[in-house]
Design a protein around this motif. Sequence first.
Motif, PDB file in Angstrom:
ATOM      1  N   SER B  14       0.825  -1.204   0.000  1.00  0.00           N
ATOM      2  CA  SER B  14       0.000   0.000   0.000  1.00  0.00           C
ATOM      3  C   SER B  14       0.853   1.247   0.000  1.00  0.00           C
ATOM      4  O   SER B  14       1.982   1.268   0.433  1.00  0.00           O
ATOM      5  N   GLN B 127      -2.038  -0.546   6.768  1.00  0.00           N
ATOM      6  CA  GLN B 127      -2.968  -0.704   5.660  1.00  0.00           C
ATOM      7  C   GLN B 127      -2.846  -2.126   5.129  1.00  0.00           C
ATOM      8  O   GLN B 127      -1.765  -2.567   4.744  1.00  0.00           O
ATOM      9  N   ASP B 130      -6.382  -5.218   1.397  1.00  0.00           N
ATOM     10  CA  ASP B 130      -7.615  -4.712   0.788  1.00  0.00           C
ATOM     11  C   ASP B 130      -7.634  -3.196   0.756  1.00  0.00           C
ATOM     12  O   ASP B 130      -8.590  -2.593   0.284  1.00  0.00           O
ATOM     13  N   ASP B 132      -7.604  -1.319   3.477  1.00  0.00           N
ATOM     14  CA  ASP B 132      -8.266  -0.753   4.656  1.00  0.00           C
ATOM     15  C   ASP B 132      -7.256  -0.454   5.750  1.00  0.00           C
ATOM     16  O   ASP B 132      -6.321  -1.214   5.981  1.00  0.00           O
ATOM     17  N   TRP B 133      -7.473   0.637   6.443  1.00  0.00           N
ATOM     18  CA  TRP B 133      -6.613   0.991   7.570  1.00  0.00           C
ATOM     19  C   TRP B 133      -7.077   0.260   8.811  1.00  0.00           C
ATOM     20  O   TRP B 133      -8.257   0.285   9.154  1.00  0.00           O
ATOM     21  N   MET B 134      -6.131  -0.428   9.444  1.00  0.00           N
ATOM     22  CA  MET B 134      -6.471  -1.289  10.576  1.00  0.00           C
ATOM     23  C   MET B 134      -5.604  -0.945  11.778  1.00  0.00           C
ATOM     24  O   MET B 134      -4.481  -0.476  11.624  1.00  0.00           O
TER      25      MET B 134
END
Lengths: 577, 142
Positions: B14, B127, B130, B132-134
């Motif tokens: 990412s 990131q 997918d 998405d920030w986690m």
Amino acid sequence: MNYFPEEVIEHIFDSIACHKDRNSISLVSKSWHKIERCSRRSVFIGNCYAINPERLIGRFPSLKSLTLKGKPHFADFNLVPHEWGGFVHPWIDALAKARVGLEELRLKRMVVSDESLELLSRSFPNFKSLVLVSCEGFTTDGLASIAANCRHLRELDLQENEIDDHRGQWLNCFPDTCTTLTSLNFACLKGETNLAALERLVARSPNLKSLKVNRAVPLDALTRLMTCAPQLVDLGVGSYENEPDPEAFAKLMAAIEKCTLLRSLSGFSEVAPRCLPAFYPICQNLISLNLSYAAEIQGNHLIKYIQFCKRLQRLWILDSIGDEGLEIVASSCKELQELRVFPSELHGEEDNNAAVTEVGLVAISAGCPKLHSILYFCKQMTNAALITVAKNCPNFIRFRLCILEPNKPDHVTSQSLDEGFGAIVQACKGLRRLSVSGLLTDQVFIYIGMYAEQLEMLSIAFAGDTDKGMLCVLNGCKKLRKLEIRDSPFGNAALLADVDKYETMRSLWMSSCEVTLGGCKRLARNAPWLNVEIINENENSRVERNEEDEREKVDRLYLYRTVVGTRKDAPPCVRIL
Amino acid sequence: MKSTLKREEKESCSCSRSTKPSHSEASVNLSLSLTFHSTSPNRERRQDWPPVKARLRDTLKGRRLVHRGDESSLFVKVYMEGAPIGRKLDLCAFSGYESLLENLSHMFDTSIICGNRDRKHHVLTYQDKDGDWMMVGDIPWE
């Protein structure tokens, strides 16, 4: 001329399977030609555009098995546009219409559509075997047709194809009455697999000898599969797994232990290193091991396993095994006949200490007396090493060396590698296939032309100085069938020197060389029995015909002999002169 | 960081300067992004050399680990919001989240937590593939 009735002669011919021999037989006399062609079961067509289906069927009405090859070899490396050609549909269509009793179809680098597969599945009631290698254009829907309609299917072997995976239920389409499978390979499918359908299929296929699953089959499913198919000879594994829990591991190992007939192992594309030891029970039986997709398994784990594979004849591996690993292979695998070492780093990003060098190659040549085929990707080489290899292994029939950096000289002497390859061709009198790399001048081609008498296929990249190089090869290698050249300074003089030579060859490929449009046009004029194809990726860049510059260099040239003239299915980016 | 990577590679790797969730002024985010190898941005990624087939190419692209002899490393880039220059570290060199946090705190000279956001600390996020920030810390270290 014939002392025996036809039936007797036919009976004698039946025992002759080799294509070359049968071709020779057919030249003896008219009656032998007729008997031979009417009894011929198996035909091999190395270039699908050299002949057409109608003439094939006309000559061999009793055909049962057909092998067809489409795109040229360099298509494997993205050098040929996808739409170039090699469509199988006209062949299947013609065979279906003529009601040929086709039982076996093997295709390589052809474009196959779902419609073609559907037609195939419905047109030949005795169809038994479909082998697709490096093909594209179809989806799992096409596989569903094959599964559903081919009542006597024995073999479905999909190797390295680009298949659009619709995540459908193609495995479910095998009817419950289908129990004849001997070989099922779907390792190249990228999507999910219906595990229940697969297990049921395997369970009702007692003759299944070869099973290669894709990465969507996890290890617990594999355990169940192997438990109901202990008769397997050839297994392809592959699924990412975190370290398996001890119970799962034990179950897997127990299942593998029962597979006492297992001789060939492959896959492992996403398998955690600690799963490899589960296969210890059968390692001493293995004759073929393909770990070239096992990118997650480090060299030391590979070595730990391979050193116990004492009967190994064929090994495909990544260079993460390192020179030390190859030294261990050399001391453990005395039956080794074929070795392929692939690169694990494509662009030399990290300083890859684990990659292989000339040291590993020399070790293998010294330790494995039966070695006859090698494909070796490495970061460096020396003439001294190649000379030693030639002395150790005069029995090579295939020698392919790829030094990752183009034009790289002998890293000790900084000289070209002409002498090294020269030693190889001089010592290996039976050499049929050769790929050269590294810094090379015209001298290496002088050697090849002089010594490589049995050479049938030669691959050249970033090599040579002048047309003399290519000329030496064309003049000297009498048995040359396929010549493929890229990024080398050969031009019109070499191309045009001996036009008749191309009638003795299957094909010639030249890309990023010095041949010009004018040269190619002249060739096409002088050799109407050749298809001379100019391939341009960007068809919009073509100028008007009467304005075009004959001195313009041709980006990609592909020419091949044919008895059926210009093909009609070429896309806009291909111009046939 | 301007990414020069191709589309396929972007899926598992990412870009660390993508949009971050908005916060009040006092709380900032650390972000981690997975990258492959440290190549110079000018290096051309040829698709036709070396001559290996597509399936092997794809397999090597999808590799999670970079091998160096017997060791593996998984390099990541870490950026702190507000600071343009990032730091690089090898995740395999740490035994767990605690040692990772300790090291990062030291590197960036700030206090970091993973888990519940606190207005006075930096929060560690990453990131995933997918995009998405986690929050870091939800899944086991292994």
